[in-house]
Write a protein that holds these residues in place. Structure first.
Motif, PDB file in Angstrom:
ATOM      1  N   VAL A  10       0.846  -1.196   0.000  1.00 13.13           N
ATOM      2  CA  VAL A  10       0.000   0.000   0.000  1.00 13.13           C
ATOM      3  C   VAL A  10       0.890   1.259   0.000  1.00 13.13           C
ATOM      4  O   VAL A  10       0.656   2.211  -0.748  1.00 13.13           O
ATOM      5  N   VAL A  11       1.937   1.221   0.830  1.00 15.81           N
ATOM      6  CA  VAL A  11       2.847   2.375   0.916  1.00 15.81           C
ATOM      7  C   VAL A  11       3.529   2.604  -0.445  1.00 15.81           C
ATOM      8  O   VAL A  11       3.604   3.732  -0.943  1.00 15.81           O
ATOM      9  N   SER A  12       3.966   1.510  -1.066  1.00 14.66           N
ATOM     10  CA  SER A  12       4.664   1.728  -2.336  1.00 14.66           C
ATOM     11  C   SER A  12       3.697   2.123  -3.455  1.00 14.66           C
ATOM     12  O   SER A  12       4.066   2.851  -4.379  1.00 14.66           O
ATOM     13  N   LEU A  13       2.440   1.715  -3.321  1.00 16.26           N
ATOM     14  CA  LEU A  13       1.441   2.129  -4.314  1.00 16.26           C
ATOM     15  C   LEU A  13       1.248   3.652  -4.271  1.00 16.26           C
ATOM     16  O   LEU A  13       1.223   4.326  -5.308  1.00 16.26           O
ATOM     17  N   VAL A  14       1.133   4.207  -3.057  1.00 15.37           N
ATOM     18  CA  VAL A  14       0.946   5.658  -2.925  1.00 15.37           C
ATOM     19  C   VAL A  14       2.192   6.380  -3.442  1.00 15.37           C
ATOM     20  O   VAL A  14       2.109   7.388  -4.135  1.00 15.37           O
ATOM     21  N   ARG A  15       3.354   5.835  -3.129  1.00 21.62           N
ATOM     22  CA  ARG A  15       4.598   6.462  -3.588  1.00 21.62           C
ATOM     23  C   ARG A  15       4.671   6.442  -5.124  1.00 21.62           C
ATOM     24  O   ARG A  15       5.068   7.406  -5.750  1.00 21.62           O
ATOM     25  N   HIS A  16       4.237   5.313  -5.708  1.00 25.79           N
ATOM     26  CA  HIS A  16       4.304   5.188  -7.164  1.00 25.79           C
ATOM     27  C   HIS A  16       3.246   6.046  -7.861  1.00 25.79           C
ATOM     28  O   HIS A  16       3.507   6.646  -8.898  1.00 25.79           O
ATOM     29  N   GLU A  17       2.056   6.116  -7.279  1.00 24.09           N
ATOM     30  CA  GLU A  17       0.976   6.841  -7.961  1.00 24.09           C
ATOM     31  C   GLU A  17       0.990   8.341  -7.674  1.00 24.09           C
ATOM     32  O   GLU A  17       0.806   9.138  -8.568  1.00 24.09           O
ATOM     33  N   ILE A  18       1.192   8.708  -6.400  1.00 25.72           N
ATOM     34  CA  ILE A  18       1.157  10.143  -6.057  1.00 25.72           C
ATOM     35  C   ILE A  18       2.564  10.715  -6.037  1.00 25.72           C
ATOM     36  O   ILE A  18       2.823  11.779  -6.588  1.00 25.72           O
ATOM     37  N   GLY A  19       3.484   9.999  -5.395  1.00 23.90           N
ATOM     38  CA  GLY A  19       4.866  10.466  -5.379  1.00 23.90           C
ATOM     39  C   GLY A  19       5.440  10.439  -3.978  1.00 23.90           C
ATOM     40  O   GLY A  19       4.698  10.381  -2.986  1.00 23.90           O
ATOM     41  N   ALA A  20       6.775  10.520  -3.924  1.00 23.28           N
ATOM     42  CA  ALA A  20       7.476  10.479  -2.636  1.00 23.28           C
ATOM     43  C   ALA A  20       7.037  11.633  -1.752  1.00 23.28           C
ATOM     44  O   ALA A  20       7.011  11.534  -0.525  1.00 23.28           O
ATOM     45  N   VAL A  21       6.647  12.745  -2.390  1.00 16.14           N
ATOM     46  CA  VAL A  21       6.295  13.946  -1.651  1.00 16.14           C
ATOM     47  C   VAL A  21       5.115  13.731  -0.696  1.00 16.14           C
ATOM     48  O   VAL A  21       4.969  14.446   0.292  1.00 16.14           O
ATOM     49  N   ALA A  22       4.310  12.706  -0.945  1.00 17.37           N
ATOM     50  CA  ALA A  22       3.168  12.437  -0.063  1.00 17.37           C
ATOM     51  C   ALA A  22       3.628  11.994   1.324  1.00 17.37           C
ATOM     52  O   ALA A  22       2.868  12.066   2.283  1.00 17.37           O
ATOM     53  N   SER A  23       4.853  11.518   1.420  1.00 20.67           N
ATOM     54  CA  SER A  23       5.417  11.047   2.703  1.00 20.67           C
ATOM     55  C   SER A  23       4.460  10.073   3.392  1.00 20.67           C
ATOM     56  O   SER A  23       4.267  10.121   4.605  1.00 20.67           O
ATOM     57  N   PHE A  24       3.859   9.205   2.593  1.00 27.62           N
ATOM     58  CA  PHE A  24       2.937   8.215   3.159  1.00 27.62           C
ATOM     59  C   PHE A  24       3.746   6.994   3.560  1.00 27.62           C
ATOM     60  O   PHE A  24       4.195   6.224   2.710  1.00 27.62           O
ATOM     61  N   LYS A  25       3.946   6.836   4.881  1.00 30.46           N
ATOM     62  CA  LYS A  25       4.800   5.741   5.340  1.00 30.46           C
ATOM     63  C   LYS A  25       4.155   4.942   6.463  1.00 30.46           C
ATOM     64  O   LYS A  25       4.627   3.883   6.805  1.00 30.46           O
ATOM     65  N   ILE A  26       3.073   5.471   7.062  1.00 29.61           N
ATOM     66  CA  ILE A  26       2.480   4.796   8.215  1.00 29.61           C
ATOM     67  C   ILE A  26       1.067   4.328   7.876  1.00 29.61           C
ATOM     68  O   ILE A  26       0.210   5.129   7.490  1.00 29.61           O
ATOM     69  N   ALA A  27       0.857   3.040   8.048  1.00 28.90           N
ATOM     70  CA  ALA A  27      -0.493   2.499   7.833  1.00 28.90           C
ATOM     71  C   ALA A  27      -0.653   1.242   8.680  1.00 28.90           C
ATOM     72  O   ALA A  27       0.330   0.613   9.065  1.00 28.90           O
ATOM     73  N   THR A  28      -1.883   0.905   8.956  1.00 28.74           N
ATOM     74  CA  THR A  28      -2.149  -0.278   9.780  1.00 28.74           C
ATOM     75  C   THR A  28      -3.393  -0.998   9.258  1.00 28.74           C
ATOM     76  O   THR A  28      -4.290  -0.363   8.694  1.00 28.74           O
ATOM     77  N   VAL A  29      -3.409  -2.314   9.483  1.00 29.83           N
ATOM     78  CA  VAL A  29      -4.596  -3.088   9.099  1.00 29.83           C
ATOM     79  C   VAL A  29      -5.541  -3.132  10.294  1.00 29.83           C
ATOM     80  O   VAL A  29      -5.113  -3.403  11.416  1.00 29.83           O
TER      81      VAL A  29
END
Ligand code: COA
Ligand code: AMP
Length: 641
Positions: A559-578
């Protein structure tokens, strides 16, 4: 008797037409306007019938006034160990030839040109070359990935795209050209030409039927003269995050923009011709458009194009070194940049090693400036720190301390008072104006002053619904806040799903749309949580489809790499939980605000309408497992309305 500010503000609100017609005298017009303001429709058009050219105002005008040998631009790039200086004449000559390349490739007035570039002089040259031809530029921030770029190509339909082979992030080479190639592949619309600035750090491979080498073309091209355009013709489209997955293209006109830029330099920034203006931002953001490129150049200042970070390129002394080396008079950046410096040099020891005497004022914008950061900057530099609140849509400050007009005492946490021209009101849910000190929606009574958005590119509906329909006769900023009894403005947070990560505006709704594409994800929610460095960072909650047995870590990484690939590194999306489920009201609304309050460690009330409070309890456990809440600061938690 009122102060200079009171009188100016009153005049700008009571008689905006005379006020701005007077300000417009500072701009060069081929033909003056017939009507100062046409407010007959939903689009406010300033200086109707006026004819001018923004690039002429930024460059040629100074040369005609004998200032062609003054310094226009300094490029300082610690990441490539390069420094370069351009006089107004040298910059104009490069811009005129680059405009020649565009013209040779068929670009005419009104055509769109996308610019996807790092912080190098060619980014500024590209913008001004478009303005010279009356073409509409749309700069896309280099930290966005191909999917984001593709959406902008699809929407703006550029005839030409200008790019560089790569950007450099500290020591990492980010290959821009392959990102661009992928974006063009994804987009239905195809540009006819891509003009590529080849950097020595990485040579991009070229498609012979589409791509041309900028430097080679520039050598053989003839310069072109500025093309007169109408004041109401668009100068640029700048995409910004909205609440949905599709960014919205804010349109800014030529004439109103030039007038407001000039006025702001005199009255807000107190910038004089010949001053050195250092805006440490990026041309991909509105702050970069206005205060790296257009306003400093229109004002005859020297602008600094800095290809580096506040820290790590090579150390937290970069800003101080630049101020000393180029005798900077005005520094403009985001609070997060100073928080980064403070984190590495809390006592400001490095600042003491440099001569900061030339510096008059430091301006900060892009996000709320917390009192600690403001006081720290003041203490370390001994200079006034002026917070200004604005947004891509307005193009310049809605509230700021007018340093050239009537500097007012600073109240930390407030960007001072509304800028002349902006009729700021705080409205309650019923649309009634609220009294001093009461929190509500920050709205601007129409008409908006010059330079504010003319509309959303090819999306009238989004413009009307997003900004004008909420409260009739008002523009909705989307921010909440209050005005105190002294007239000082306090901006507390957003009313929507927009978060501010390191001064970058991002949509949690868009992140949710991307995460939902993951094959294992049934449902998700993204919130913004407090972050000591970046102000806010995104935090994701993911509910898996029934029967998914895979290891959660692998899914979260995906999920983290999907956001990085689609939106970009600038989103700084690194924290997620199930989580097993998302907490909802009985009507199905996800309790994002409550999740945010839990993660920030502030008091929260469980809504009476909650469907199942055990779901909230298990989310709380998941949040705790990730180390949240961190030690929360009361001030920043309060800031979220
Ligand atoms: N091109 C490609 N990638 C970019 C990029 C660009 N122009 N800008 C940022 N990125 C990448 C970074 O390399 C980083 O990638 P990583 O996850 O692989 O490390 C990611 O996007 C996040 O970047 P950033 O937000 O810059 O975080 P950082 O940790 O590298 O730096 C700060 C933190 C505070 C130093 C930095 O955010 C900063 O200087 N902020 C100033 C804010 C600013 O100018 N705002 C503009 C509005 S005024
Ligand atoms: P952008 O359009 O990217 O410039 O982001 C605009 C948003 O950033 C605003 O609507 C605010 O939410 C926030 N913002 C910008 N400047 C400030 C400021 N000085 N104080 C508080 N919030 C700010």
């Amino acid at each position: 008797m009122g102060t200079a500010y009171d009188e100016t503000y009153k005049r700008s609100i009571e008689n905006p037409q005379d006020f701005w017609a007077e300000a417009a005298q500072k701009v060069h017009w081929y033909n003056e306007w017939d009507t100062v303001l046409d407010d007959s429709g939903e689009h406010y058009r300033w200086f109707v019938g006026g004819c001018m050219n923004t690039c002429y105002n930024a460059l040629d005008l100074h040369i005609h006034h004998g200032r062609g040998d003054n310094l226009a631009l300094i490029y300082d790039s610690p990441v490539t160990d390069t420094k370069k200086k351009y006089t107004y004449k040298q910059l104009r000559d490069r811009v005129a030839k680059t405009a020649g390349i565009l013209a040779n490739k068929g670009v005419v007035k009104g055509d769109r040109v996308i610019i996807y570039m790092p912080m190098i002089p060619e980014a500024v040259i590209a913008m001004l070359a478009c303005a010279r031809l009356g073409a509409i530029h749309s700069v896309v921030f280099g930290g966005f990935a191909s999917h984001e770029l593709a959406m902008r190509i699809e929407d703006a339909k550029p005839r030409v795209i200008m790019t560089a082979s790569c950007g450099i992030e500290i020591s990492n080479i980010i290959e821009y050209k392959p990102i661009l190639d992928e974006a063009i592949k994804k987009s239905q619309h195809k540009p006819t030409t891509c003009i590529v600035w080849q950097r020595p750090q990485y040579k991009a491979s070229m498609l012979p039927w589409r791509d041309v080498d900028w430097e080679v073309e520039e050598e053989k091209t003839h310069p072109v003269e500025p093309v007169p355009v109408l004041a109401t013709d668009p100068l640029y489209i700048l995409y910004t995050s909205g609440t949905t997955g599709t960014p919205k293209g804010v349109i800014r006109s030529n004439g109103g923009h030039s007038v407001a830029m000039k006025w702001s330099m005199d009255n807000i920034y107190n910038a004089k011709e010949g001053d050195v203006f250092f805006t440490a931002s990026d041309v991909g953001w509105v702050v970069g458009h206005s205060y790296i490129v257009y306003a400093p150049l229109m004002n005859g200042c020297t602008t600094i194009v800095y290809e580096g970070k506040p820290v790590r390129t090579p150390n937290p002394a970069s800003f101080w070194r630049i101020i000393d080396e180029y005798k900077v008079n005005i520094l403009f950046s985001a609070p997060t940049a100073f928080r980064a410096i403070k984190r590495e040099d809390a006592k400001g020891e490095l600042a003491k090693k440099y001569n900061l005497e030339s510096l008059r004022t430091i301006f900060v914008a892009g996000e709320r400036c917390d009192s600690d950061t403001l006081k720290w900057i003041q203490k370390v530099t001994g200079k006034p720190v002026v917070d200004n609140w604005w947004q891509t849509e307005t193009g310049w400050a809605i509230a700021a301390n007018p340093m050239g007009l009537d500097p007012m005492p600073i109240k930390p946490g407030s960007p001072t008072k509304p800028t002349p021209g902006f009729n700021l009101k705080v409205l309650g849910e019923d649309g009634k104006e609220l009294k001093a000190g009461k929190k509500g929606a920050l709205c601007l009574k129409l008409p908006l002053p010059p330079a504010c958005l003319m509309g959303i590119w090819e999306n009238e509906e989004r413009y009307r619904k997003g900004y004008l329909e909420h409260f009739k006769g008002y523009y909705l900023t989307g921010d909440t806040g209050y005005i105190d009894k002294d007239g000082y403005v306090y901006v507390l947070g957003r009313m929507d799903g927009i978060i501010n990560v390191a001064g970058h505006r991002l949509s949690t709704g868009e992140m949710e749309e991307v995460i939902s594409k993951h094959p294992d994800v049934a449902e998700c929610a993204v919130i913004g949580v407090n972050d000591e460095l970046k102000g806010e960072i995104p935090f994701g909650f993911v509910v898996l489809k029934a029967g998914i047995e895979r290891d959660h870590k692998g899914i979260i990484d995906g999920v983290v790499s999907l956001v990085r690939h689609e939106i970009g590194a600038v989103a700084s999306f690194k924290i997620a939980t199930v989580v097993n489920a998302l907490p909802k009201t009985r009507s199905g609304k996800i309790l994002r605000k409550t999740l945010r309050e839990i993660a920030d460690g502030v008091e929260y009330a469980i809504p009476a309408t909650i469907e199942d409070s055990s779901v909230l309890d298990s989310c709380k456990e998941a949040i705790a497992k990730l180390g949240y809440p961190k030690e929360a600061k009361k001030e920043s938690s309060d800031s979220k309305a």
